[in-house]
Design a protein around this motif. Structure first.
Motif, PDB file in Angstrom:
ATOM      1  N   LYS A 139       1.271  25.038  67.602  1.00  0.00           N
ATOM      2  CA  LYS A 139       0.474  24.745  66.624  1.00  0.00           C
ATOM      3  C   LYS A 139       2.063  24.053  65.678  1.00  0.00           C
ATOM      4  O   LYS A 139       3.760  24.767  65.543  1.00  0.00           O
ATOM      5  N   GLY A 140       1.634  23.132  64.593  1.00  0.00           N
ATOM      6  CA  GLY A 140       2.867  22.822  63.872  1.00  0.00           C
ATOM      7  C   GLY A 140       2.721  23.519  61.822  1.00  0.00           C
ATOM      8  O   GLY A 140       1.707  24.373  62.157  1.00  0.00           O
ATOM      9  N   LYS A 141       2.684  22.681  61.604  1.00  0.00           N
ATOM     10  CA  LYS A 141       2.418  23.356  59.944  1.00  0.00           C
ATOM     11  C   LYS A 141       1.406  23.333  59.420  1.00  0.00           C
ATOM     12  O   LYS A 141       0.630  24.222  58.519  1.00  0.00           O
ATOM     13  N   ASN A 145      10.271  25.621  66.106  1.00  0.00           N
ATOM     14  CA  ASN A 145      10.567  24.912  67.226  1.00  0.00           C
ATOM     15  C   ASN A 145      11.463  24.129  66.374  1.00  0.00           C
ATOM     16  O   ASN A 145      11.889  22.957  66.333  1.00  0.00           O
ATOM     17  N   PHE A 146      12.693  23.857  65.900  1.00  0.00           N
ATOM     18  CA  PHE A 146      14.275  23.032  65.153  1.00  0.00           C
ATOM     19  C   PHE A 146      14.012  21.804  66.041  1.00  0.00           C
ATOM     20  O   PHE A 146      14.087  20.519  66.131  1.00  0.00           O
ATOM     21  N   TRP A 147      14.247  22.661  67.382  1.00  0.00           N
ATOM     22  CA  TRP A 147      15.101  21.407  68.528  1.00  0.00           C
ATOM     23  C   TRP A 147      14.053  20.836  68.939  1.00  0.00           C
ATOM     24  O   TRP A 147      14.160  19.598  69.157  1.00  0.00           O
ATOM     25  N   LEU A 148      12.540  20.744  68.908  1.00  0.00           N
ATOM     26  CA  LEU A 148      11.246  20.355  69.088  1.00  0.00           C
ATOM     27  C   LEU A 148      11.100  19.595  68.138  1.00  0.00           C
ATOM     28  O   LEU A 148      10.685  18.661  68.338  1.00  0.00           O
ATOM     29  N   ARG A 164       9.400  17.237  60.537  1.00  0.00           N
ATOM     30  CA  ARG A 164       8.487  18.082  59.132  1.00  0.00           C
ATOM     31  C   ARG A 164       7.979  19.318  59.396  1.00  0.00           C
ATOM     32  O   ARG A 164       7.311  20.595  58.866  1.00  0.00           O
ATOM     33  N   GLU A 165       6.945  19.214  60.195  1.00  0.00           N
ATOM     34  CA  GLU A 165       5.513  20.309  61.057  1.00  0.00           C
ATOM     35  C   GLU A 165       6.020  21.031  62.161  1.00  0.00           C
ATOM     36  O   GLU A 165       5.423  21.898  61.898  1.00  0.00           O
ATOM     37  N   TYR A 166       7.563  20.881  62.887  1.00  0.00           N
ATOM     38  CA  TYR A 166       7.841  21.862  63.411  1.00  0.00           C
ATOM     39  C   TYR A 166       8.760  22.438  63.585  1.00  0.00           C
ATOM     40  O   TYR A 166      10.143  23.320  63.901  1.00  0.00           O
ATOM     41  N   ASN A 203      19.712  17.396  58.775  1.00  0.00           N
ATOM     42  CA  ASN A 203      18.918  18.003  59.291  1.00  0.00           C
ATOM     43  C   ASN A 203      18.600  19.716  58.714  1.00  0.00           C
ATOM     44  O   ASN A 203      17.926  20.577  58.137  1.00  0.00           O
ATOM     45  N   ALA A 204      19.088  20.036  59.764  1.00  0.00           N
ATOM     46  CA  ALA A 204      20.176  21.300  60.192  1.00  0.00           C
ATOM     47  C   ALA A 204      20.071  22.254  58.282  1.00  0.00           C
ATOM     48  O   ALA A 204      19.723  23.144  58.007  1.00  0.00           O
ATOM     49  N   GLN A 205      21.242  21.122  57.808  1.00  0.00           N
ATOM     50  CA  GLN A 205      21.568  21.815  56.109  1.00  0.00           C
ATOM     51  C   GLN A 205      20.990  21.940  55.255  1.00  0.00           C
ATOM     52  O   GLN A 205      21.436  23.319  54.289  1.00  0.00           O
TER      53      GLN A 205
END
Length: 266
Positions: free
Chosen positions: A114-116, A180-183, A174-176, A23-25
Motif C-alpha cells: 500500500k501507498g499513502k 519504503n524510501f528506496w522503493l 510521494r506515495e511510498y 529527497n532524503a534531506q
C-alpha cells in the motif's frame, strides 16, 4: 555505441543518486508539513514545502537558460553530436516508459504493497498532476516555437514526455517515501530513460529534457498541495450539515379548536 551506452549509464547513476540525496534531506520536512489536520473543522490541510521546489526550479531555469545562453546551446549541440556519432537504433519505448512509475504505483497497491493514498485519492492526485503538467508544457511549446533537432516541427520546448515521466516518478516517490524510501525512488530510472531516449530519437535537446523534468516534478508537488482543497470540494464538506433530530410538543388553537401538536425534526 558501447562507449555511448556506458556514458548514459554513468549519467543515469549520478542523476539518480543526486535525486536520492536531495529527497532524503527533505523527507522529514515534507512529512512534518504535509496533511495537517485542523482540529476545529476536521478538514485536512497541506502546506507547500518550498524546499521541494528547489530541484524543479533549478531544472526549469537550466532549460530556459539553454534557449539563450551560448555555452548551454553549445552543450546541446555537442551532446547531440556525441549521440549521432554512434548512430543508435531509434526506439519508441519512451512513449511507454513515461507512464511506468504510475503503473507501478497501482500495481504495487494491487498486490498489497500500500501507498499513502487509496485508489480514489491517488487517482485524483495523479490526474491533477497530469493536468497541471499539460497546462505548463503545451502553452510553452506554442510560445517558444523552436525547431526540434530532427526538424519535424517547432514544438520542442519543453519535453512533454519528460514532464510526464518525471511527474509519474515523483508521484511514486510521494506515495511510498514514508513506508519504503528506496522503493519510492525506483520510478526515477524509468523517467531518466525516457528523457535520454527523447534525445537518442533526435526529438529533443538536452535543455528541453531537463526543463521537462523540472515541470514534471513541480506539477506533482502542486498536485499534492492542492489535493486537500480538491478533496474538500468533491466531498462537499462545505455544505451545511443537517439539523440534529429533535422533538417538540406544543399547544395550538385554530378555528376554535384547542389541541396539542407534536413536531418531530429528523
Amino acid at each position: 555505441m558501447k562507449r555511448s551506452c556506458q556514458k548514459l549509464l554513468i549519467y543515469l547513476l549520478i542523476f539518480t543518486s543526486v535525486i536520492s540525496k536531495i529527497n532524503a534531506q527533505n523527507n522529514d520536512t515534507i512529512m512534518a508539513d504535509e496533511s495537517k489536520k485542523d482540529s476545529l473543522s476536521g478538514i485536512h490541510t497541506s502546506k507547500l514545502n518550498y524546499k521541494s521546489l528547489i530541484l524543479p526550479t533549478a531544472f526549469i531555469a537550466y532549460g530556459v537558460a539553454g534557449l539563450t545562453t551560448d555555452k548551454l546551446k553549445q552543450l546541446n549541440f555537442s551532446t547531440r553530436t556525441e549521440i549521432n556519432e554512434h548512430q543508435p537504433a531509434p526506439m519508441n519505448l519512451d512513449n511507454y516508459t513515461q507512464y511506468v512509475p504510475a503503473v507501478m504505483v497501482y500495481g504495487l497497491n494491487t498486490i498489497g504493497i500500500k501507498g499513502k493514498h487509496n485508489l480514489r485519492d491517488r487517482t485524483i492526485i495523479y490526474a491533477s498532476s497530469q493536468l497541471i503538467s499539460a497546462a505548463f508544457t503545451m502553452p510553452l511549446k506554442y510560445l517558444v516555437k523552436e525547431e526540434r533537432p530532427d526538424q519535424s516541427n517547432t514544438l520542442f520546448f519543453p519535453s512533454g514526455h519528460s514532464a510526464t515521466a518525471f511527474s509519474s516518478a515523483q508521484f511514486m516517490f510521494r506515495e511510498y517515501k514514508d513506508t519504503n524510501f528506496w522503493l519510492s525512488l525506483s520510478g526515477y530510472p524509468f523517467a531518466i530513460f525516457t528523457g535520454v531516449y527523447r534525445m537518442l530519437n533526435d526529438k529533443h535537446w538536452l535543455g528541453d529534457v531537463v526543463a521537462g523534468a523540472g515541470f514534471g516534478i513541480l506539477s506533482t508537488e502542486l498536485a499534492y498541495w492542492l489535493f486537500p482543497r480538491i478533496d474538500t470540494i468533491l466531498r462537499g464538506k462545505n455544505k451545511a450539515k443537517p439539523l440534529s433530530s429533535s422533538t417538540m410538543v406544543m399547544p395550538f388553537y385554530q378555528n376554535k379548536i384547542i389541541g396539542i401538536g407534536l413536531v418531530k425534526n429528523f
